[in-house]
Design a protein around this motif. Structure first.
Motif, PDB file in Angstrom:
ATOM      1  N   LEU A  39       0.829  -1.202   0.000  1.00 15.28           N
ATOM      2  CA  LEU A  39       0.000   0.000   0.000  1.00 15.28           C
ATOM      3  C   LEU A  39       0.867   1.257   0.000  1.00 15.28           C
ATOM      4  O   LEU A  39       0.563   2.240  -0.693  1.00 15.28           O
ATOM      5  CB  LEU A  39      -0.916  -0.001   1.222  1.00 15.28           C
ATOM      6  N   LEU A  40       1.954   1.206   0.765  1.00 14.31           N
ATOM      7  CA  LEU A  40       2.855   2.347   0.820  1.00 14.31           C
ATOM      8  C   LEU A  40       3.477   2.619  -0.544  1.00 14.31           C
ATOM      9  O   LEU A  40       3.624   3.768  -0.969  1.00 14.31           O
ATOM     10  CB  LEU A  40       3.947   2.088   1.862  1.00 14.31           C
ATOM     11  N   THR A  41       3.816   1.540  -1.259  1.00 18.68           N
ATOM     12  CA  THR A  41       4.430   1.681  -2.575  1.00 18.68           C
ATOM     13  C   THR A  41       3.476   2.292  -3.588  1.00 18.68           C
ATOM     14  O   THR A  41       3.896   3.009  -4.501  1.00 18.68           O
ATOM     15  CB  THR A  41       4.909   0.301  -3.080  1.00 18.68           C
ATOM     16  N   ASN A  42       2.179   2.017  -3.429  1.00 18.87           N
ATOM     17  CA  ASN A  42       1.199   2.463  -4.417  1.00 18.87           C
ATOM     18  C   ASN A  42       0.231   3.522  -3.900  1.00 18.87           C
ATOM     19  O   ASN A  42      -0.636   3.986  -4.652  1.00 18.87           O
ATOM     20  CB  ASN A  42       0.388   1.261  -4.915  1.00 18.87           C
ATOM     21  N   ALA A  43       0.343   3.875  -2.626  1.00 21.26           N
ATOM     22  CA  ALA A  43      -0.622   4.808  -2.032  1.00 21.26           C
ATOM     23  C   ALA A  43      -0.609   6.162  -2.725  1.00 21.26           C
ATOM     24  O   ALA A  43      -1.656   6.815  -2.853  1.00 21.26           O
ATOM     25  CB  ALA A  43      -0.335   4.981  -0.542  1.00 21.26           C
ATOM     26  N   ASP A  44       0.563   6.596  -3.194  1.00 17.55           N
ATOM     27  CA  ASP A  44       0.632   7.906  -3.830  1.00 17.55           C
ATOM     28  C   ASP A  44      -0.220   7.969  -5.090  1.00 17.55           C
ATOM     29  O   ASP A  44      -0.918   8.959  -5.342  1.00 17.55           O
ATOM     30  CB  ASP A  44       2.082   8.288  -4.126  1.00 17.55           C
ATOM     31  N   VAL A  45      -0.186   6.888  -5.893  1.00 17.80           N
ATOM     32  CA  VAL A  45      -1.012   6.857  -7.104  1.00 17.80           C
ATOM     33  C   VAL A  45      -2.497   6.889  -6.738  1.00 17.80           C
ATOM     34  O   VAL A  45      -3.288   7.614  -7.349  1.00 17.80           O
ATOM     35  CB  VAL A  45      -0.695   5.610  -7.951  1.00 17.80           C
ATOM     36  N   LEU A  46      -2.874   6.112  -5.717  1.00 19.88           N
ATOM     37  CA  LEU A  46      -4.270   6.089  -5.287  1.00 19.88           C
ATOM     38  C   LEU A  46      -4.706   7.446  -4.738  1.00 19.88           C
ATOM     39  O   LEU A  46      -5.835   7.894  -4.999  1.00 19.88           O
ATOM     40  CB  LEU A  46      -4.478   5.004  -4.227  1.00 19.88           C
ATOM     41  N   MET A  47      -3.840   8.108  -3.985  1.00 22.20           N
ATOM     42  CA  MET A  47      -4.190   9.409  -3.415  1.00 22.20           C
ATOM     43  C   MET A  47      -4.292  10.478  -4.503  1.00 22.20           C
ATOM     44  O   MET A  47      -5.168  11.351  -4.437  1.00 22.20           O
ATOM     45  CB  MET A  47      -3.159   9.819  -2.359  1.00 22.20           C
ATOM     46  N   VAL A  48      -3.421  10.413  -5.499  1.00 21.48           N
ATOM     47  CA  VAL A  48      -3.541  11.342  -6.625  1.00 21.48           C
ATOM     48  C   VAL A  48      -4.854  11.094  -7.354  1.00 21.48           C
ATOM     49  O   VAL A  48      -5.561  12.034  -7.748  1.00 21.48           O
ATOM     50  CB  VAL A  48      -2.342  11.184  -7.590  1.00 21.48           C
ATOM     51  N   GLY A  49      -5.228   9.818  -7.523  1.00 24.77           N
ATOM     52  CA  GLY A  49      -6.502   9.493  -8.146  1.00 24.77           C
ATOM     53  C   GLY A  49      -7.693   9.978  -7.336  1.00 24.77           C
ATOM     54  O   GLY A  49      -8.750  10.281  -7.898  1.00 24.77           O
ATOM     55  N   ARG A  50      -7.517  10.052  -6.014  1.00 27.65           N
ATOM     56  CA  ARG A  50      -8.602  10.511  -5.153  1.00 27.65           C
ATOM     57  C   ARG A  50      -8.848  12.012  -5.312  1.00 27.65           C
ATOM     58  O   ARG A  50      -9.994  12.471  -5.293  1.00 27.65           O
ATOM     59  CB  ARG A  50      -8.254  10.186  -3.691  1.00 27.65           C
ATOM     60  N   TYR A  51      -7.769  12.787  -5.495  1.00 27.01           N
ATOM     61  CA  TYR A  51      -7.914  14.242  -5.475  1.00 27.01           C
ATOM     62  C   TYR A  51      -7.807  14.899  -6.859  1.00 27.01           C
ATOM     63  O   TYR A  51      -8.160  16.074  -6.988  1.00 27.01           O
ATOM     64  CB  TYR A  51      -6.858  14.866  -4.560  1.00 27.01           C
ATOM     65  N   MET A  52      -7.310  14.166  -7.844  1.00 31.18           N
ATOM     66  CA  MET A  52      -7.048  14.800  -9.130  1.00 31.18           C
ATOM     67  C   MET A  52      -7.665  14.005 -10.280  1.00 31.18           C
ATOM     68  O   MET A  52      -8.050  12.847 -10.121  1.00 31.18           O
ATOM     69  CB  MET A  52      -5.528  14.975  -9.334  1.00 31.18           C
ATOM     70  N   GLU A  53      -7.723  14.621 -11.457  1.00 32.64           N
ATOM     71  CA  GLU A  53      -8.329  14.027 -12.635  1.00 32.64           C
ATOM     72  C   GLU A  53      -7.427  12.949 -13.234  1.00 32.64           C
ATOM     73  O   GLU A  53      -6.213  12.917 -12.966  1.00 32.64           O
ATOM     74  CB  GLU A  53      -8.608  15.115 -13.682  1.00 32.64           C
ATOM     75  N   PRO A  54      -7.994  12.050 -14.081  1.00 33.09           N
ATOM     76  CA  PRO A  54      -7.192  10.964 -14.664  1.00 33.09           C
ATOM     77  C   PRO A  54      -5.954  11.411 -15.430  1.00 33.09           C
ATOM     78  O   PRO A  54      -4.949  10.696 -15.439  1.00 33.09           O
ATOM     79  CB  PRO A  54      -8.202  10.279 -15.601  1.00 33.09           C
ATOM     80  N   ASP A  55      -5.991  12.596 -16.077  1.00 32.85           N
ATOM     81  CA  ASP A  55      -4.804  13.038 -16.807  1.00 32.85           C
ATOM     82  C   ASP A  55      -3.630  13.303 -15.868  1.00 32.85           C
ATOM     83  O   ASP A  55      -2.470  13.020 -16.194  1.00 32.85           O
ATOM     84  CB  ASP A  55      -5.113  14.273 -17.657  1.00 32.85           C
ATOM     85  N   LYS A  56      -3.912  13.815 -14.651  1.00 37.04           N
ATOM     86  CA  LYS A  56      -2.856  14.025 -13.655  1.00 37.04           C
ATOM     87  C   LYS A  56      -2.366  12.683 -13.097  1.00 37.04           C
ATOM     88  O   LYS A  56      -1.173  12.507 -12.818  1.00 37.04           O
ATOM     89  CB  LYS A  56      -3.366  14.899 -12.516  1.00 37.04           C
ATOM     90  N   VAL A  57      -3.296  11.744 -12.942  1.00 28.41           N
ATOM     91  CA  VAL A  57      -2.910  10.396 -12.516  1.00 28.41           C
ATOM     92  C   VAL A  57      -1.946   9.802 -13.534  1.00 28.41           C
ATOM     93  O   VAL A  57      -0.941   9.171 -13.180  1.00 28.41           O
ATOM     94  CB  VAL A  57      -4.150   9.494 -12.368  1.00 28.41           C
TER      95      VAL A  57
END
Length: 473
Positions: free
Chosen positions: A272-290
């Motif tokens: 989760l720590l390795t991938n949490a940043d991608v998930l958190m970006v997906g939570r707050y930002m649009e798919p293009d930013k992801v």
């Protein structure tokens, strides 16, 4: 018959130069021959490292093609869905994929073949059964709450859950193969065959006129995953037929699960720590930013794979040394693995910073916005590499609980920082949160290994005095 490097140097090089190179060439011969357990671990790590290099190249090419075909928005949807599915598939094993690595060498050494058959059967059956249930629950949840989810995520997620059982089974087979140091059988299916097949299937769909959407990409990944995992299952089962003949099985599920659960917490929090940043970006930002953030993180795999390669070769050796109770040898081997991890990671990090912008441009001109993030993220990756696979050492030493606590705290730090920084600073905030969490993780793991095992697991550490390992409370 393999040619000896030492004999070749003696034959063709000047005598003085040959004598100077002899210690290094002797170590090379030992590593290639696998004449010692230390050499076997080095060879496994080297093979894993080469597999990861090839895998990183394949992943880079395939992700560039996907991004070019799909565009930032659809690519961002695919990234978030696939990362989520892989996380769930990995966590659904509940640590059994690593428990296998710990118990298989022990059962073989003690010739407890009924126990060996039991854990081999149980690990696969458990992974398939549990993930099938999770997939059904997850798909039902997405469908039931579809009104609360962005519409462009619903169908890809529903399809993606089909892949959960095969991802979990693949992780279990990876651990089963690594327990016997069959590194190619362990890593090649997941890191080479699966991404190649995904690209092939997507290319066929693209040539056939199907729209290059996130749904098409997820479907291609599912087809590739099922094909790869079933092939790996056949190979692993065939290889084990030469190790243990069919017979009775002793199922000690309670004992194995008691070991697996803390390992699950460790590896779960780590994953989760390795991938949490991608998930958190997906939570707050649009798919293009992801998409931009994921492409940047994907380049970091060129550095990360050094750590994972050393971990693949070291875990079994840690377990063996723990059973021999040779603390001095264990300490030296732990420090060796930290060096094997740090220096190649540092060199790869420097190369990545030099080539990062043109590599990101391959994904598309918009993706170069992620280049400044590399300078922040690399700090965390190199810090983590400086302590080597410390969590594997703690797991194999039976210190799963304290290791799980370390990762739980680190994950909380990462999430809290992401919640605070991403809404204000965007992708830069996500990078800072991740880098700080990696540094915090490295420092905490190094202190934990020293306090619990009396081993200074740091790249610049000297020798430590041997004393008994503290018992887990």
């Amino acid at each position: 018959m393999r040619i000896s490097a030492v004999r070749t140097a003696d034959r063709f090089l000047p005598e003085r130069l040959s004598r100077q190179l002899n210690p290094w060439l002797l170590r090379l011969d030992q590593m290639l021959d696998g004449s010692t357990e230390h050499a076997v671990a080095q060879r496994v790590s080297l093979i894993a490292f080469l597999v990861r290099i090839i895998s990183a190249a394949i992943a880079l090419v395939s992700q560039v093609i996907f991004a070019r075909w799909m565009g930032q928005f659809e690519y961002g949807i695919f990234v978030l869905v696939w990362v989520t599915v892989v996380i769930l598939g990995n966590l659904s094993c509940l640590g059994f994929q690593t428990t296998v690595i710990r118990f298989v060498p022990e059962y073989l050494e003690r010739q407890q073949l009924d126990h060996l058959r039991g854990i081999l059967f149980t690990s696969k059956a458990f992974a398939l059964g549990l993930t099938t249930c999770i997939a059904l629950i997850g798909a039902g949840g997405v469908y039931f709450f579809r009104e609360a989810i962005e519409s462009y995520y619903v169908v890809p997620f529903l399809i993606g859950f089909i892949c959960l059982p095969m991802i979990a089974l693949g992780d279990t087979l990876d651990g089963t193969a690594r327990s016997r140091s069959w590194v190619l059988v362990a890593l090649t299916p997941t890191y080479i065959i699966r991404p190649v097949l995904t690209l092939v299937v997507m290319s066929i769909a693209h040539a056939a006129g199907f729209a290059p959407t996130a749904t098409a990409a997820v479907t291609s990944a599912i087809i590739a995953t099922y094909t790869t995992t079933l092939f790996q299952l056949l190979v692993v089962n065939h290889r084990f037929q030469a190790v243990v003949v069919p017979g009775t099985k002793t199922i000690r599920f309670g004992e194995w699960f008691a070991v697996s659960l803390p390992i699950f917490l460790v590896e779960g929090f780590f994953f989760l720590l390795t991938n949490a940043d991608v998930l958190m970006v997906g939570r707050y930002m649009e798919p293009d930013k992801v998409a931009t953030y994921f492409a940047t993180v994907k380049l970091l795999a060129l550095v990360h794979f050094v750590y994972f390669s050393v971990k693949a070769g070291a875990a079994q050796r840690y377990s063996e040394l723990m059973h021999t109770h040779d603390h001095a040898q264990l300490s030296q081997f732990a420090r060796d693995t930290a060096r094997w991890t740090f220096w190649p990671s540092l060199m790869m990090a420097i190369v990545l910073l030099l080539l990062g912008k043109p590599l990101l441009y391959l994904f598309g001109a918009q993706f170069t916005d992620g280049y400044p993030l590399l300078f922040v993220l690399v700090v965390g990756v190199v810090a983590r590499a400086s302590v080597g696979p410390a969590e594997s050492l703690l797991n194999m030493a039976g210190k799963q609980k304290i290791c799980a606590m370390v990762y739980a705290v680190t994950l909380i730090v990462n999430i809290c920082l992401s919640i605070v920084l991403i809404p204000v600073y965007g992708l830069a905030g996500a990078a800072c949160a991740t880098a700080f969490s990696m540094v915090f993780e490295a420092v905490t793991l190094a202190l934990t290994v020293y306090n619990r095992l009396n081993i200074t697991m740091f790249v610049f550490a000297g020798r430590t005095n041997a004393r008994p390992v503290k018992e887990e409370i």
